[in-house]
Write a protein that holds these residues in place. Structure first.
Motif, PDB file in Angstrom:
ATOM      1  N   TYR A  14      42.500  22.282  46.579  1.00  0.00           N
ATOM      2  CA  TYR A  14      42.789  21.109  45.772  1.00  0.00           C
ATOM      3  C   TYR A  14      42.602  21.335  44.276  1.00  0.00           C
ATOM      4  O   TYR A  14      42.620  20.385  43.501  1.00  0.00           O
ATOM      5  CB  TYR A  14      41.893  19.946  46.209  1.00  0.00           C
ATOM      6  N   SER A  15      42.362  22.579  43.865  1.00  0.00           N
ATOM      7  CA  SER A  15      42.149  22.890  42.446  1.00  0.00           C
ATOM      8  C   SER A  15      40.996  22.083  41.870  1.00  0.00           C
ATOM      9  O   SER A  15      41.016  21.641  40.729  1.00  0.00           O
ATOM     10  CB  SER A  15      43.431  22.636  41.629  1.00  0.00           C
ATOM     11  N   ARG A  16      39.977  21.865  42.692  1.00  0.00           N
ATOM     12  CA  ARG A  16      38.777  21.173  42.252  1.00  0.00           C
ATOM     13  C   ARG A  16      37.587  22.056  42.558  1.00  0.00           C
ATOM     14  O   ARG A  16      37.707  23.069  43.244  1.00  0.00           O
ATOM     15  CB  ARG A  16      38.618  19.830  42.985  1.00  0.00           C
ATOM     16  N   ARG A  19      32.197  21.391  45.191  1.00  0.00           N
ATOM     17  CA  ARG A  19      31.439  20.157  45.389  1.00  0.00           C
ATOM     18  C   ARG A  19      32.349  18.938  45.551  1.00  0.00           C
ATOM     19  O   ARG A  19      31.950  17.941  46.155  1.00  0.00           O
ATOM     20  CB  ARG A  19      30.473  19.937  44.223  1.00  0.00           C
ATOM     21  N   GLU A  20      33.543  19.008  45.014  1.00  0.00           N
ATOM     22  CA  GLU A  20      34.475  17.889  45.132  1.00  0.00           C
ATOM     23  C   GLU A  20      35.377  18.000  46.348  1.00  0.00           C
ATOM     24  O   GLU A  20      36.125  17.066  46.659  1.00  0.00           O
ATOM     25  CB  GLU A  20      35.340  17.808  43.866  1.00  0.00           C
ATOM     26  N   LEU A  21      35.312  19.141  47.050  1.00  0.00           N
ATOM     27  CA  LEU A  21      36.248  19.392  48.141  1.00  0.00           C
ATOM     28  C   LEU A  21      36.078  18.386  49.273  1.00  0.00           C
ATOM     29  O   LEU A  21      37.038  17.700  49.662  1.00  0.00           O
ATOM     30  CB  LEU A  21      36.074  20.821  48.655  1.00  0.00           C
ATOM     31  N   PHE A  22      34.872  18.284  49.837  1.00  0.00           N
ATOM     32  CA  PHE A  22      34.727  17.421  51.008  1.00  0.00           C
ATOM     33  C   PHE A  22      34.872  15.937  50.680  1.00  0.00           C
ATOM     34  O   PHE A  22      35.429  15.184  51.497  1.00  0.00           O
ATOM     35  CB  PHE A  22      33.417  17.700  51.752  1.00  0.00           C
ATOM     36  N   PRO A  23      34.418  15.464  49.526  1.00  0.00           N
ATOM     37  CA  PRO A  23      34.750  14.074  49.193  1.00  0.00           C
ATOM     38  C   PRO A  23      36.252  13.794  49.218  1.00  0.00           C
ATOM     39  O   PRO A  23      36.672  12.687  49.585  1.00  0.00           O
ATOM     40  CB  PRO A  23      34.160  13.902  47.792  1.00  0.00           C
ATOM     41  N   THR A  24      37.068  14.786  48.853  1.00  0.00           N
ATOM     42  CA  THR A  24      38.521  14.611  48.913  1.00  0.00           C
ATOM     43  C   THR A  24      38.997  14.562  50.357  1.00  0.00           C
ATOM     44  O   THR A  24      39.924  13.814  50.702  1.00  0.00           O
ATOM     45  CB  THR A  24      39.223  15.749  48.155  1.00  0.00           C
ATOM     46  N   VAL A  25      38.376  15.348  51.229  1.00  0.00           N
ATOM     47  CA  VAL A  25      38.708  15.299  52.653  1.00  0.00           C
ATOM     48  C   VAL A  25      38.342  13.930  53.228  1.00  0.00           C
ATOM     49  O   VAL A  25      39.138  13.317  53.960  1.00  0.00           O
ATOM     50  CB  VAL A  25      37.975  16.427  53.413  1.00  0.00           C
ATOM     51  N   ILE A  26      37.147  13.442  52.909  1.00  0.00           N
ATOM     52  CA  ILE A  26      36.725  12.122  53.377  1.00  0.00           C
ATOM     53  C   ILE A  26      37.692  11.046  52.896  1.00  0.00           C
ATOM     54  O   ILE A  26      38.085  10.147  53.664  1.00  0.00           O
ATOM     55  CB  ILE A  26      35.297  11.813  52.891  1.00  0.00           C
ATOM     56  N   ALA A  27      38.103  11.142  51.650  1.00  0.00           N
ATOM     57  CA  ALA A  27      39.022  10.138  51.096  1.00  0.00           C
ATOM     58  C   ALA A  27      40.330  10.108  51.872  1.00  0.00           C
ATOM     59  O   ALA A  27      40.888   9.029  52.134  1.00  0.00           O
ATOM     60  CB  ALA A  27      39.270  10.416  49.618  1.00  0.00           C
ATOM     61  N   GLN A  28      40.841  11.285  52.264  1.00  0.00           N
ATOM     62  CA  GLN A  28      42.078  11.328  53.040  1.00  0.00           C
ATOM     63  C   GLN A  28      41.886  10.716  54.418  1.00  0.00           C
ATOM     64  O   GLN A  28      42.744   9.965  54.904  1.00  0.00           O
ATOM     65  CB  GLN A  28      42.552  12.770  53.180  1.00  0.00           C
ATOM     66  N   ALA A  29      40.769  11.034  55.075  1.00  0.00           N
ATOM     67  CA  ALA A  29      40.520  10.482  56.411  1.00  0.00           C
ATOM     68  C   ALA A  29      40.381   8.963  56.350  1.00  0.00           C
ATOM     69  O   ALA A  29      40.902   8.237  57.217  1.00  0.00           O
ATOM     70  CB  ALA A  29      39.271  11.115  57.013  1.00  0.00           C
ATOM     71  N   ARG A  30      39.682   8.462  55.336  1.00  0.00           N
ATOM     72  CA  ARG A  30      39.536   7.010  55.201  1.00  0.00           C
ATOM     73  C   ARG A  30      40.868   6.351  54.889  1.00  0.00           C
ATOM     74  O   ARG A  30      41.167   5.256  55.389  1.00  0.00           O
ATOM     75  CB  ARG A  30      38.516   6.700  54.110  1.00  0.00           C
ATOM     76  N   GLU A  31      41.673   6.997  54.076  1.00  0.00           N
ATOM     77  CA  GLU A  31      42.985   6.440  53.755  1.00  0.00           C
ATOM     78  C   GLU A  31      43.869   6.427  54.997  1.00  0.00           C
ATOM     79  O   GLU A  31      44.616   5.466  55.235  1.00  0.00           O
ATOM     80  CB  GLU A  31      43.636   7.251  52.628  1.00  0.00           C
TER      81      GLU A  31
END
Length: 327
Positions: A14-16, A19-31
């Protein structure tokens, strides 16, 4: 259990920062959960796959990631698409997926396949073996895993695996769903007919009529009503409200993998994009309907490999496809 609209996350580049990787994964699952997807999937690999990226690109261990998603979501089912049987002792895998079911409050699905990525086997020290070896192992593993998920205590002595009254406690339920994924018309489809609730067919969309004919035959061979085995297709979707941007994403994705669509003739282009569904919402809906669902597949599991990490894209895909698969 039903999987009519699933969301797979095959890409963690994700070019982040890490530390920001899994929050982005969580955001996708919640979305995905909010958008009506019934299941969220991660891949069970240690390296990124050929055709998606380079081996050293980020890749999370599947069941650790799924446990994190279990604590971060409320209702969406959780699964690997699919667990590589060769990476885990089958009794331990039964224990792992059952624990995920307990942690998630009854939302786990066991997705399983024979395993195929030789590089990660070799570099991680797992025995790869022959094609026949891997499918023999899968068959033996299912003889152990299925009873353990159902509350039985199997004793099994095979060529590859053995158990002695293996206990699997605690369990929330005795009907944890089993999904088998793959393309093999003889071995994979036969295992699905015998053991599975769901078959995820991994192939080019143009091959679906032949694949479904083969699945009908495997079910008939053991006297199973084909309608009791749900099916889905894994689709690479590149969607945006701006169809031209979606097509640019497709072009750039393929160029990064050495494929220039502008240099291909019509037949070559069709072959290179046979698993891709690209454009604005109307384009994607029409393509999924005509190339997948109208051919007899029950549902679709999509990945958004180019832009799924962008806020709003998962919701757009769910809004676009939800009405097609719920009937």
């Amino acid at each position: 259990m039903s999987i009519r609209l699933g969301y797979q996350m095959p890409n963690f580049s994700y070019s982040r920062s890490v530390r920001e990787l899994f929050p982005t994964v969580i955001a996708q699952a919640r979305e995905a959960e909010a958008a009506g997807f019934d299941t969220a999937f991660v891949m069970d690999h240690f390296y990124q796959l050929p055709g998606i990226g380079e081996p050293d690109e980020p890749m999370l261990e599947a069941y650790t990631a799924l446990a994190g998603l279990a604590a971060s979501t409320q209702s969406i089912q959780l699964s690997a698409l699919v667990t590589g049987n060769t990476y885990r002792n089958p009794a331990m895998l039964a224990k792992t997926v059952t624990t995920l079911d307990v942690v998630s409050g009854g939302r786990a699905v066991l997705g399983i396949g024979a395993g195929w990525f030789e590089l990660e086997h070799r570099q991680f020290g797992y025995e790869f073996g022959t094609f026949t070896d891997r499918f023999e192992r899968l068959g033996e593993a299912l003889e152990i895993i299925v009873p353990m998920l159902r509350g039985q205590r199997p004793t099994f002595e095979g060529k590859w695996y053995r158990t002695e009254g293996a206990i699997n406690e605690p369990r929330i339920r005795d009907d944890l769903p089993i999904l088998i994924g793959g393309s093999g018309e003889k071995k994979t489809f036969a295992y699905a007919a015998r053991f599975a609730d769901h078959l995820n067919v991994i192939c080019n969309a143009s091959e679906l009529p032949r694949k479904l004919d083969a699945l009908d035959a495997r079910c008939a061979e053991i006297g199973r009503d084909r309608s009791t085995l749900e099916t889905s297709f894994l689709a690479f979707v590149m969607i945006d409200e701006d169809g031209d941007r979606a097509r640019r994403l497709q072009r750039d994705f393929l160029l990064a993998r050495g494929i220039d669509l502008s240099a291909l003739d019509e037949d070559e282009r069709a072959a290179a994009t046979d698993r891709q569904f690209v454009g604005d919402p109307d384009d994607v809906a029409e393509q999924i309907a005509s190339r997948v669902l109208d051919r007899g597949i029950d549902g679709v599991i999509i990945n958004l490999v180019a832009n799924g990490h962008e806020p709003g894209i998962v919701e757009l895909a769910g809004r676009t496809l939800g009405g097609l698969v719920r009937h």
